[in-house]
Scaffold this motif. Sequence first.
Motif, PDB file in Angstrom:
ATOM      1  N   THR A 287       2.645  -8.576   5.938  1.00  0.00           N
ATOM      2  CA  THR A 287       3.271  -7.539   6.755  1.00  0.00           C
ATOM      3  C   THR A 287       4.361  -6.818   5.975  1.00  0.00           C
ATOM      4  OG1 THR A 287       4.832  -9.157   7.675  1.00  0.00           O
ATOM      5  CG2 THR A 287       2.827  -8.719   8.935  1.00  0.00           C
ATOM      6  N   ASP A 288       4.363  -6.990   4.642  1.00  0.00           N
ATOM      7  CA  ASP A 288       5.366  -6.273   3.840  1.00  0.00           C
ATOM      8  C   ASP A 288       4.817  -5.740   2.517  1.00  0.00           C
ATOM      9  OD1 ASP A 288       5.081  -8.636   2.406  1.00  0.00           O
ATOM     10  OD2 ASP A 288       7.049  -9.425   3.008  1.00  0.00           O
ATOM     11  N   ASN A 293      -0.532  -1.891   6.316  1.00  0.00           N
ATOM     12  CA  ASN A 293      -0.865  -1.395   7.646  1.00  0.00           C
ATOM     13  C   ASN A 293      -1.714  -0.119   7.639  1.00  0.00           C
ATOM     14  OD1 ASN A 293       1.077   0.275   6.652  1.00  0.00           O
ATOM     15  ND2 ASN A 293       2.454   0.156   8.434  1.00  0.00           N
ATOM     16  N   SER A 305      -3.607  -7.118   7.830  1.00  0.00           N
ATOM     17  CA  SER A 305      -2.732  -7.344   8.977  1.00  0.00           C
ATOM     18  C   SER A 305      -3.465  -6.758  10.166  1.00  0.00           C
ATOM     19  CB  SER A 305      -1.383  -6.647   8.790  1.00  0.00           C
ATOM     20  OG  SER A 305      -1.532  -5.238   8.881  1.00  0.00           O
ATOM     21  N   ASN A 328      -1.080  -0.537  20.968  1.00  0.00           N
ATOM     22  CA  ASN A 328       0.155  -1.133  20.421  1.00  0.00           C
ATOM     23  C   ASN A 328       0.478  -0.615  19.021  1.00  0.00           C
ATOM     24  OD1 ASN A 328       0.505  -2.744  22.741  1.00  0.00           O
ATOM     25  ND2 ASN A 328      -0.797  -4.363  21.898  1.00  0.00           N
ATOM     26  N   ASN A 330       2.200   0.796  15.879  1.00  0.00           N
ATOM     27  CA  ASN A 330       3.579   0.768  15.374  1.00  0.00           C
ATOM     28  C   ASN A 330       4.480  -0.185  16.156  1.00  0.00           C
ATOM     29  OD1 ASN A 330       2.939   2.759  13.427  1.00  0.00           O
ATOM     30  ND2 ASN A 330       3.297   4.394  14.924  1.00  0.00           N
ATOM     31  N   GLN A 331       3.896  -1.207  16.760  1.00  0.00           N
ATOM     32  CA  GLN A 331       4.672  -2.229  17.451  1.00  0.00           C
ATOM     33  C   GLN A 331       4.439  -3.580  16.785  1.00  0.00           C
ATOM     34  OE1 GLN A 331       4.226  -2.297  21.765  1.00  0.00           O
ATOM     35  NE2 GLN A 331       3.671  -0.123  21.793  1.00  0.00           N
ATOM     36  N   TRP A 332       5.442  -4.468  16.895  1.00  0.00           N
ATOM     37  CA  TRP A 332       5.271  -5.825  16.381  1.00  0.00           C
ATOM     38  C   TRP A 332       4.520  -6.642  17.426  1.00  0.00           C
ATOM     39  CZ3 TRP A 332       5.670  -6.925  11.506  1.00  0.00           C
ATOM     40  CH2 TRP A 332       6.494  -6.156  10.692  1.00  0.00           C
ATOM     41  N   SER A 333       3.273  -6.281  17.560  1.00  0.00           N
ATOM     42  CA  SER A 333       2.398  -6.914  18.544  1.00  0.00           C
ATOM     43  C   SER A 333       0.975  -6.768  18.030  1.00  0.00           C
ATOM     44  CB  SER A 333       2.551  -6.240  19.909  1.00  0.00           C
ATOM     45  OG  SER A 333       1.711  -6.840  20.876  1.00  0.00           O
ATOM     46  N   HIS A 334       0.069  -7.559  18.578  1.00  0.00           N
ATOM     47  CA  HIS A 334      -1.316  -7.439  18.123  1.00  0.00           C
ATOM     48  C   HIS A 334      -1.864  -6.042  18.426  1.00  0.00           C
ATOM     49  CE1 HIS A 334      -5.154  -8.771  16.705  1.00  0.00           C
ATOM     50  NE2 HIS A 334      -5.741  -8.400  17.830  1.00  0.00           N
ATOM     51  N   GLN A 335      -2.646  -5.508  17.505  1.00  0.00           N
ATOM     52  CA  GLN A 335      -3.149  -4.141  17.620  1.00  0.00           C
ATOM     53  C   GLN A 335      -4.673  -4.131  17.497  1.00  0.00           C
ATOM     54  OE1 GLN A 335      -0.956  -1.485  14.959  1.00  0.00           O
ATOM     55  NE2 GLN A 335       0.840  -2.845  15.053  1.00  0.00           N
TER      56      GLN A 335
END
Length: 367
Positions: A287-288, A293, A305, A328, A330-335
């Motif tokens: 995630t970095d 993404n 990711s 979701n 651009n959220q820290w949630s499953h997409q």
Amino acid sequence: MKRILSLFLIFILSLSLCVPAMAAVSGFKKINTYTVGQFMDVPADSWCADNVKTVYEYGIMGGKSTTYFDITGNLTIAQTIVMAARLHSSAHGKGVEFESSTPWYQSCLDYAKQNGIYCDYERFDVPITRAEFARILNSTSPYIGLPEISKIEDGAIPDITMDSPCYDAVYRLYRAGVLTGNDKKGTFAPNSNISRGAAAAIIGRMADPSLRKSIALEKNPFEPVPMDQLANLTSLKKKCTDAELQQAYDKALEIVTPLAKKSREEQLKGIMKALRKMYDDGMSYSTDSPHYNDPYGYFVLGVASCAGCARATGLCLNILGIPYEHVNENQWSHQWCRVNIDGTYWICDAYGLYAGPEPGPYQHPYV
């Protein structure tokens, strides 16, 4: 010698038992006399002249008047069911006359229901589409010989998808030489209304095998949506350069090309399986990392990711011309990607191992 004679008599008897069944399927009889030119809109050189002659002689279709057939006029569902009942009844040597009823088509509708002719409609007084006409006429075909005379591959007809209710009917009638399409590619135009001339052509070919036509369709190559015309381009690109997105596009194109002629459901499942296999074959989760993404990270750098997987999925969908919603984003949630398939929303989520209908609006069965 007696044993040989007995076997011969059994063989002859078996043939005699088959004759009534064969005769029942080929029982078309001419009940009307057709004179060339009797319909002023069907000259001798008309494209459907032979077909109009056949359906008129067999009593399956008549003119709007004694001198006008109306080859460009439309048909209703009720009229189609009446023709299908006459076709079926005539094929079995029962004739084409039905008792008077209220409404006028009720006796034919009752016959259709009793004999397996498709007639599951709420309204019968509305124009019928070409798709539904083929569906009804095909339902009479188990009783009419329709040998395959044209090699039509699955997915070859450009405007009939595998999830269409008329798919089996249309392909069967194409392969039997009853349907020929509107152009060299075999375009069928399933949602347009059918004309009386076209109906006469189809019914005439079903009744008279000599009118059937063997065809070979020109292959309709898959035309992917160009990169600069992708519906979700801004979201897909994220921080990719044009060159990086092009590399991701090329990888996604390899995945979706074999899926291009399949149904929407099969396309979503195929995309999910292909992208999941990429991850299972050795991608790294991050995630970095750069491009974690976006589709370039997923397809080219091998960085995974849920956000990157969702955009990789979206890229595949967009290339096929399928719009989607990035849930979701651009959220820290499953997409994942949400796709509307004929009013039912599907999830396409390789990272979450699911491609299928959502259990509720924006609900994921595994998250």
